[in-house]
Design a protein around this motif. Structure first.
Motif, PDB file in Angstrom:
ATOM      1  N   THR A 126     168.209  -8.586  47.108  1.00 33.59           N
ATOM      2  CA  THR A 126     168.173 -10.021  46.850  1.00 33.59           C
ATOM      3  C   THR A 126     167.838 -10.234  45.386  1.00 33.59           C
ATOM      4  N   CYS A 127     168.340 -11.335  44.834  1.00 30.86           N
ATOM      5  CA  CYS A 127     168.098 -11.674  43.433  1.00 30.86           C
ATOM      6  C   CYS A 127     167.571 -13.096  43.339  1.00 30.86           C
TER       7      CYS A 127
ATOM      8  N   GLN B 263     176.466 -21.542  49.002  1.00 32.21           N
ATOM      9  CA  GLN B 263     176.736 -20.258  48.361  1.00 32.21           C
ATOM     10  C   GLN B 263     178.111 -19.769  48.822  1.00 32.21           C
TER      11      GLN B 263
ATOM     12  N   SER C 212     175.442 -17.961  44.172  1.00 34.09           N
ATOM     13  CA  SER C 212     174.957 -19.341  44.181  1.00 34.09           C
ATOM     14  C   SER C 212     175.981 -20.277  43.542  1.00 34.09           C
TER      15      SER C 212
ATOM     16  N   THR D 100     164.164  -7.789  45.514  1.00 31.45           N
ATOM     17  CA  THR D 100     163.863  -6.854  46.604  1.00 31.45           C
ATOM     18  C   THR D 100     165.111  -6.024  46.893  1.00 31.45           C
ATOM     19  N   TYR D 101     164.898  -4.846  47.450  1.00 31.14           N
ATOM     20  CA  TYR D 101     166.016  -4.063  47.965  1.00 31.14           C
ATOM     21  C   TYR D 101     165.532  -3.210  49.113  1.00 31.14           C
TER      22      TYR D 101
ATOM     23  N   SER E  22     176.851 -12.546  48.018  1.00 31.14           N
ATOM     24  CA  SER E  22     176.611 -13.994  48.039  1.00 31.14           C
ATOM     25  C   SER E  22     176.288 -14.455  46.628  1.00 31.14           C
TER      26      SER E  22
ATOM     27  N   THR F 251     172.969 -13.770  44.590  1.00 30.19           N
ATOM     28  CA  THR F 251     171.710 -13.984  45.305  1.00 30.19           C
ATOM     29  C   THR F 251     171.430 -12.879  46.318  1.00 30.19           C
ATOM     30  N   GLN F 252     172.494 -12.264  46.840  1.00 21.16           N
ATOM     31  CA  GLN F 252     172.295 -11.213  47.841  1.00 21.16           C
ATOM     32  C   GLN F 252     173.518 -10.298  47.886  1.00 21.16           C
TER      33      GLN F 252
ATOM     34  N   SER G  54     170.713  -3.398  51.106  1.00 16.62           N
ATOM     35  CA  SER G  54     170.738  -4.805  50.737  1.00 16.62           C
ATOM     36  C   SER G  54     169.823  -5.021  49.541  1.00 16.62           C
TER      37      SER G  54
ATOM     38  N   LYS H  64     180.104 -16.638  49.954  1.00 12.61           N
ATOM     39  CA  LYS H  64     179.911 -15.281  50.467  1.00 12.61           C
ATOM     40  C   LYS H  64     181.272 -14.605  50.530  1.00 12.61           C
TER      41      LYS H  64
END
Length: 190
Positions: free
Chosen positions: A154-155, A102, A126, A166-167, A124, A132-133, A152, A104
């Protein structure tokens, strides 16, 4: 002397189009555009969220919210957009590759930019160019309120589209009249 050359432009049968100003591309990740796209996607799929809120010293409270105002729900992330014209030089950009390939990208506030409320933003992506984040820190201070938020998200792919899964937000808010409020929000999208 160029007098008398007006006939060159009069032979053109096409009306002249107004000159377009070139669109300035920001060197920074467009978080606001990303969140707007996610809001549309979450609204279209009628996504629900399981949300746990903790205020210290209170106990955590968890609820599943079926009707979510995603614009309001993801407001913290919109507040962290660093693509304002006044911030064009406010952030130092570093890139690295993670062990899982990934990319970043970290945007860290340079010293002296008081109007830049985002301390840092880390994105981040992919190898397939999907976010992804996202991790960051937002801080705002004025004479009435001081607040700080670590956030934060996430995907992951859902039905062929990249979607927030999520967050989390950890924050502190202090006003001149009250004791500081410490809170944590953890959410899972269903």
């Amino acid at each position: 002397m160029l007098v008398g050359l007006g006939w060159l432009s009069s032979c053109n049968n096409h009306p002249s189009a107004p000159a377009r100003s070139p669109r300035v591309v920001s060197p920074y990740f467009n978080l606001s555009e990303f969140i707007s796209g996610q809001i549309k996607q979450l609204q279209a799929t009628h996504a629900k969220v399981e949300k746990t809120v903790t205020t210290k010293p209170g106990a955590p409270e968890t609820k599943v919210l079926p009707d979510v105002d995603w614009t309001q729900e993801l407001e913290t992330f919109n507040q962290a957009d660093i693509n304002k014209p006044a911030l064009r030089a406010a952030y130092e950009i570093t890139k690295s590759t993670t062990p899982d390939n990934q990319i970043k990208t970290t945007y860290r506030k340079r010293p002296g930019y008081r109007d830049a409320t985002v301390e840092y933003l880390e994105v981040s992506v992919s190898p397939e160019q999907q976010v992804t984040q996202i991790i960051g820190k937002y801080r705002e201070d004025n004479y009435l309120v001081s607040s700080a938020k670590d956030f934060s998200l996430t995907c992951a792919p859902v039905n062929g589209q990249n979607q927030i899964m999520t967050y989390q937000i950890n924050g502190t808010q202090k006003t001149i009249f009250f004791a500081p409020l410490h809170y944590q929000v953890q959410a899972k999208i269903r």
